[in-house]
Design a protein around this motif. Structure first.
Motif, PDB file in Angstrom:
ATOM      1  N   GLY A   1      -4.524   3.467   3.479  1.00 49.58           N
ATOM      2  CA  GLY A   1      -4.678   2.319   3.454  1.00 49.58           C
ATOM      3  C   GLY A   1      -4.078   1.589   4.246  1.00 49.58           C
ATOM      4  O   GLY A   1      -4.023   0.449   5.028  1.00 49.58           O
ATOM      5  N   ALA A   2      -2.336   1.400   4.260  1.00 48.25           N
ATOM      6  CA  ALA A   2      -1.793   1.543   5.178  1.00 48.25           C
ATOM      7  C   ALA A   2      -1.911   1.604   6.384  1.00 48.25           C
ATOM      8  O   ALA A   2      -1.625   1.112   6.972  1.00 48.25           O
ATOM      9  N   THR A   3      -2.507   2.856   6.560  1.00 51.01           N
ATOM     10  CA  THR A   3      -1.986   3.417   8.080  1.00 51.01           C
ATOM     11  C   THR A   3      -3.719   2.524   8.951  1.00 51.01           C
ATOM     12  O   THR A   3      -3.733   2.283   9.877  1.00 51.01           O
ATOM     13  N   ALA A   4      -5.225   2.317   7.932  1.00 49.73           N
ATOM     14  CA  ALA A   4      -5.369   1.515   8.541  1.00 49.73           C
ATOM     15  C   ALA A   4      -5.286   0.105   8.846  1.00 49.73           C
ATOM     16  O   ALA A   4      -5.687  -0.844   9.925  1.00 49.73           O
ATOM     17  N   VAL A   5      -4.416  -0.774   7.724  1.00 53.37           N
ATOM     18  CA  VAL A   5      -4.430  -2.049   8.403  1.00 53.37           C
ATOM     19  C   VAL A   5      -2.700  -1.799   9.547  1.00 53.37           C
ATOM     20  O   VAL A   5      -3.116  -2.761  10.681  1.00 53.37           O
TER      21      VAL A   5
ATOM     22  N   LYS B   1       1.033  -1.061   0.053  1.00 47.71           N
ATOM     23  CA  LYS B   1      -0.010  -0.221  -0.269  1.00 47.71           C
ATOM     24  C   LYS B   1       0.632   1.339  -0.566  1.00 47.71           C
ATOM     25  O   LYS B   1       0.302   2.029  -0.359  1.00 47.71           O
ATOM     26  N   LEU B   2       1.663   1.067   0.882  1.00 45.62           N
ATOM     27  CA  LEU B   2       2.933   2.297   0.602  1.00 45.62           C
ATOM     28  C   LEU B   2       3.477   2.991  -0.313  1.00 45.62           C
ATOM     29  O   LEU B   2       3.956   3.747  -1.120  1.00 45.62           O
ATOM     30  N   GLU B   3       3.785   1.621  -1.768  1.00 42.71           N
ATOM     31  CA  GLU B   3       4.755   1.585  -2.774  1.00 42.71           C
ATOM     32  C   GLU B   3       3.377   2.466  -3.422  1.00 42.71           C
ATOM     33  O   GLU B   3       4.159   3.433  -4.888  1.00 42.71           O
ATOM     34  N   GLN B   4       2.467   1.959  -3.655  1.00 40.33           N
ATOM     35  CA  GLN B   4       0.957   2.533  -4.217  1.00 40.33           C
ATOM     36  C   GLN B   4       0.726   3.920  -3.646  1.00 40.33           C
ATOM     37  O   GLN B   4      -0.051   4.592  -4.128  1.00 40.33           O
ATOM     38  N   TYR B   5       1.304   4.771  -2.876  1.00 39.20           N
ATOM     39  CA  TYR B   5       1.088   5.631  -2.297  1.00 39.20           C
ATOM     40  C   TYR B   5      -0.555   5.647  -1.901  1.00 39.20           C
ATOM     41  O   TYR B   5      -0.846   6.865  -1.663  1.00 39.20           O
ATOM     42  N   ASP B   6      -0.977   4.615  -1.482  1.00 45.16           N
ATOM     43  CA  ASP B   6      -2.104   4.793  -0.487  1.00 45.16           C
ATOM     44  C   ASP B   6      -1.927   4.583   1.359  1.00 45.16           C
ATOM     45  O   ASP B   6      -2.225   3.848   1.776  1.00 45.16           O
ATOM     46  N   TYR B   7      -2.086   5.772   1.457  1.00 41.38           N
ATOM     47  CA  TYR B   7      -1.381   6.111   2.903  1.00 41.38           C
ATOM     48  C   TYR B   7      -2.233   5.661   3.879  1.00 41.38           C
ATOM     49  O   TYR B   7      -2.283   5.469   5.168  1.00 41.38           O
TER      50      TYR B   7
END
Length: 133
Positions: free
Chosen positions: A121-125, A113-119
């Motif tokens: 989503g990464a924070t939620a996980v 998610k971080l590589e896809q710049y989905d901060y």
């Protein structure tokens, strides 16, 4: 190095959930040992000797004398080991394989998610992992 001996028996560890569990046991076991060891060293030997003199066998001594005294440290060690295992990335990345719904681990989901710049989503996980820990 374990897999070369288990492969002829039909047991595959690499890129399987069993391999992940074994890796997590190896990285988490020191937490349990470091919490239980001081308690075992402080345990009074006289209690074991008294139980022996009263006719208790080794299993009874373990269950009724030693285990109750180390139980709080054992629970603490397992809780710390579990919290460490939930967020482990370094050792498990090599054995996990990241196959969806088979050997996918949450730290790899966060990295993806971080590589896809989905901060978000990464924070939620990461928050869910933190709550589980």
């Amino acid at each position: 190095w374990i897999g070369q001996y288990l492969e002829p028996l039909g047991i595959k560890l690499a890129f399987t959930p069993a391999g992940i569990v074994i890796a997590l046991i190896f990285i988490s076991l020191p937490f349990v040992v470091r919490t239980v060891q001081p308690v075992l060293q402080d345990t009074e030997k006289e209690l074991e000797e008294a139980a022996t003199s009263l006719g208790a066998n080794r299993w009874q001594i373990f269950c009724k004398v030693i285990l109750p005294s180390i139980m709080p440290a054992l629970i603490t060690g397992f809780a710390m080991a579990f919290a460490r295992a939930v967020g482990e990335y370094g050792s498990v990345i090599f054995i996990a394989g990241n196959m969806p719904m088979v050997s996918e681990i949450t730290p790899l989901i966060i990295i993806g998610k971080l590589e896809q710049y989905d901060y978000a989503g990464a924070t939620a996980v990461a928050v869910v992992m933190l709550l589980i820990s």
